[in-house]
Design a protein around this motif. Sequence first.
Motif, mmCIF file in Angstrom:
data_model
loop_
_atom_site.group_PDB
_atom_site.id
_atom_site.type_symbol
_atom_site.label_atom_id
_atom_site.label_comp_id
_atom_site.label_asym_id
_atom_site.label_seq_id
_atom_site.Cartn_x
_atom_site.Cartn_y
_atom_site.Cartn_z
ATOM 1 N N LEU A 8 39.242 55.810 52.256
ATOM 2 C CA LEU A 8 39.228 55.634 50.802
ATOM 3 C C LEU A 8 39.215 56.966 50.058
ATOM 4 N N ILE A 9 38.525 57.979 50.601
ATOM 5 C CA ILE A 9 38.450 59.261 49.893
ATOM 6 C C ILE A 9 39.813 59.929 49.833
ATOM 7 N N GLY B 100 46.519 48.602 50.048
ATOM 8 C CA GLY B 100 45.816 49.063 51.241
ATOM 9 C C GLY B 100 44.311 48.908 51.116
ATOM 10 N N VAL B 101 43.765 49.221 49.925
ATOM 11 C CA VAL B 101 42.326 49.051 49.680
ATOM 12 C C VAL B 101 41.941 47.576 49.823
ATOM 13 N N LEU B 102 42.784 46.692 49.285
ATOM 14 C CA LEU B 102 42.513 45.256 49.384
ATOM 15 C C LEU B 102 42.488 44.812 50.846
ATOM 16 N N ILE C 210 44.000 43.482 60.338
ATOM 17 C CA ILE C 210 44.384 43.514 58.928
ATOM 18 C C ILE C 210 43.813 44.757 58.240
ATOM 19 N N GLN C 211 42.626 45.195 58.665
ATOM 20 C CA GLN C 211 42.026 46.406 58.090
ATOM 21 C C GLN C 211 42.779 47.658 58.548
ATOM 22 N N ILE D 13 47.382 52.979 53.189
ATOM 23 C CA ILE D 13 46.792 54.013 52.341
ATOM 24 C C ILE D 13 47.214 55.399 52.815
ATOM 25 N N ILE D 14 47.121 55.641 54.126
ATOM 26 C CA ILE D 14 47.476 56.950 54.677
ATOM 27 C C ILE D 14 48.944 57.269 54.417
#
Length: 298
Positions: free
Chosen positions: A106-107, A140-142, A279-280, A287-288
């Motif tokens: 996330l960061i 991606g966060v979701l 899924i995660q 995100i990456i």
Amino acid sequence: MTTLINTPYRPLFGWTECMLLLVAIFWGTSYGLTKDALMYVGVFTFIGIRFGLTFLMLLPVLVRDFKQGKNQDWLRALPTGLVLSGIFVCEVSGVFYTSATNAAVLISLSMILTALAETLINRSRVPSSLWLMGMLSCLGVLLLSLHSGFKMSFNLGDGLILVAAIGRAIMVTLTKRLTHNRSITMLSLTAIQSLVVTIMAIIVGWFSHESIAWSSFTQPAFWLISLYLVLMCTLFAFFAQNLAISRTSPTRVALLMGSEPLFGALFAMLWLGESLSLIQWLGALVIIASVMRVSTNR
């Protein structure tokens, strides 16, 4: 006849790239190790010790630069130090409440947020590709917040890490605006920022009545983690990044540094036994990929 022209050989992966990769690895491990360190002390105590050690190690450089008249605009470092204090309070608290894997992934959104902030500050049109990567990162966060059975699990720690990512974007743009063409060296800037963070951690820790387990200071593991974070994740990382910027292309820097969350997830799995569902993992990779795409276009 074929004429061979002697051109300097540029290896695809040299010492500079190796150093950048090490920075990404060191930063990736920092989230899992921070989680370990918080088993010994509280959030503000940990922040105070980490940045206090950083300041002490940079103090000789700071004194030298002041004697040579290189820090005439040192007061401009104070606002950035206050912002950095808020970032690390959110980041370290976030690591305490969420997994090291989530924190590392996330960061990394700070890269997209920084690109967006710079575009808005410069009052230029936001590229459609940036909007697209921003929406993909939200997806991606979701996905990262979903567990088996598609149950949503977005906790306080995840929210704090996102706030820290926003803070990083503000930090980059604010530092650039305040220090551009000003008389202050980057090492002195880091030293002053570290001092401000240390003082703020002590003050907030005092007024929040954070309990201190003095026996924790006798634990070698705690000090080894703290020294590792100071030496490798702060001082070495600072040196390597500045060296890389002068010796290699921005694309290479971005691609190598964009691997930080991947190393963070792998280290959290090996060191802390954390795990992600399929899924995660998909969300983390989205995100990456979004972050690396934005960073290579900057």
